[in-house]
Enzyme design. Structure first.
Site, PDB file in Angstrom:
ATOM      1  N   GLU A  51       1.679   0.471  -1.997  1.00 17.00           N
ATOM      2  CA  GLU A  51       0.462   0.844  -1.273  1.00 17.00           C
ATOM      3  C   GLU A  51      -0.100  -0.346  -0.512  1.00 17.00           C
ATOM      4  O   GLU A  51      -0.484  -0.234   0.654  1.00 17.00           O
ATOM      5  CB  GLU A  51      -0.626   1.366  -2.228  1.00 17.00           C
ATOM      6  CG  GLU A  51      -0.200   2.468  -3.135  1.00 17.00           C
ATOM      7  CD  GLU A  51       0.304   1.969  -4.491  1.00 17.00           C
ATOM      8  OE1 GLU A  51       1.268   1.171  -4.522  1.00 17.00           O
ATOM      9  OE2 GLU A  51      -0.252   2.390  -5.512  1.00 17.00           O
ATOM     10  N   CYS A  92      -2.728   1.876  -8.801  1.00 17.64           N
ATOM     11  CA  CYS A  92      -3.457   1.083  -9.787  1.00 17.64           C
ATOM     12  C   CYS A  92      -4.892   0.847  -9.283  1.00 17.64           C
ATOM     13  O   CYS A  92      -5.237   1.217  -8.154  1.00 17.64           O
ATOM     14  CB  CYS A  92      -2.746  -0.248 -10.018  1.00 17.64           C
ATOM     15  SG  CYS A  92      -2.865  -1.394  -8.618  1.00 17.64           S
ATOM     16  N   CYS A 140      -4.975  -1.419  -5.979  1.00 16.68           N
ATOM     17  CA  CYS A 140      -4.562  -0.684  -4.782  1.00 16.68           C
ATOM     18  C   CYS A 140      -5.589   0.382  -4.427  1.00 16.68           C
ATOM     19  O   CYS A 140      -5.831   0.648  -3.252  1.00 16.68           O
ATOM     20  CB  CYS A 140      -3.179  -0.063  -4.974  1.00 16.68           C
ATOM     21  SG  CYS A 140      -1.862  -1.309  -4.959  1.00 16.68           S
ATOM     22  N   HIS A 161       2.404  -4.291  -4.429  1.00 17.05           N
ATOM     23  CA  HIS A 161       2.650  -2.875  -4.659  1.00 17.05           C
ATOM     24  C   HIS A 161       2.935  -2.186  -3.331  1.00 17.05           C
ATOM     25  O   HIS A 161       2.551  -2.680  -2.263  1.00 17.05           O
ATOM     26  CB  HIS A 161       1.455  -2.234  -5.347  1.00 17.05           C
ATOM     27  CG  HIS A 161       1.291  -2.674  -6.763  1.00 17.05           C
ATOM     28  ND1 HIS A 161       0.333  -2.152  -7.597  1.00 17.05           N
ATOM     29  CD2 HIS A 161       1.977  -3.589  -7.511  1.00 17.05           C
ATOM     30  CE1 HIS A 161       0.429  -2.706  -8.791  1.00 17.05           C
ATOM     31  NE2 HIS A 161       1.418  -3.588  -8.751  1.00 17.05           N
TER      32      HIS A 161
END
Length: 139
Positions: free
Chosen positions: A70, A96, A99, A68
């Protein structure tokens, strides 16, 4: 609009532009880590270094090793001489759960996101941890 709000909009626009680097088809996400009004890291969703730039399988399902935005920004700053402690994370989609755990552990104090994902448990976890979370809808 005060200075902070203006900066928030500008950094979110930059995160959106950065998301265009993603090779993912289903969703392109960008992230910027900002500390003391300086961008200290950036990231977008995609595959780990050295992997083929393909995020989805033939059924259009995300491959399990896709990172992801992040996580990419956080791991990138971890490899530098900077620290995310006290930083603000600008990300084009709400974080999410996985993260969010990374965000908490590295000391990010504020998260600004531009799109709500169908699961909001990551945002709830951030708030529970005392991290300032703001939704800044993207135009």
């Amino acid at each position: 609009m005060d200075k902070q709000q203006r900066r928030d909009y500008l950094y979110m626009r930059m995160a959106r532009v950065w998301s265009e680097n993603s090779y993912c088809v289903r969703r392109k996400v960008g992230a910027l880590l900002v500390k003391d009004q300086m961008i200290i890291s950036d990231g977008y969703n995609g595959t780990p270094s050295g992997f083929e730039n393909r995020c989805e399988d033939d059924n259009n399902t995300s491959l399990p090793y896709v990172l992801h935005a992040e996580a990419n920004a956080i791991t990138k700053v971890a490899r530098s001489n900077n620290s995310a402690n006290g930083a603000t994370l600008y990300v084009t989609a709400s974080p999410c759960m996985e993260c969010s755990k990374l965000i908490i552990q590295c000391g990010i104090q504020r998260v600004v996101y531009g799109e709500e994902y169908r699961l909001m448990d990551g945002v709830e976890l951030l708030r529970k941890a005392g991290i300032q979370v703001e939704f800044l809808p993207m135009d």
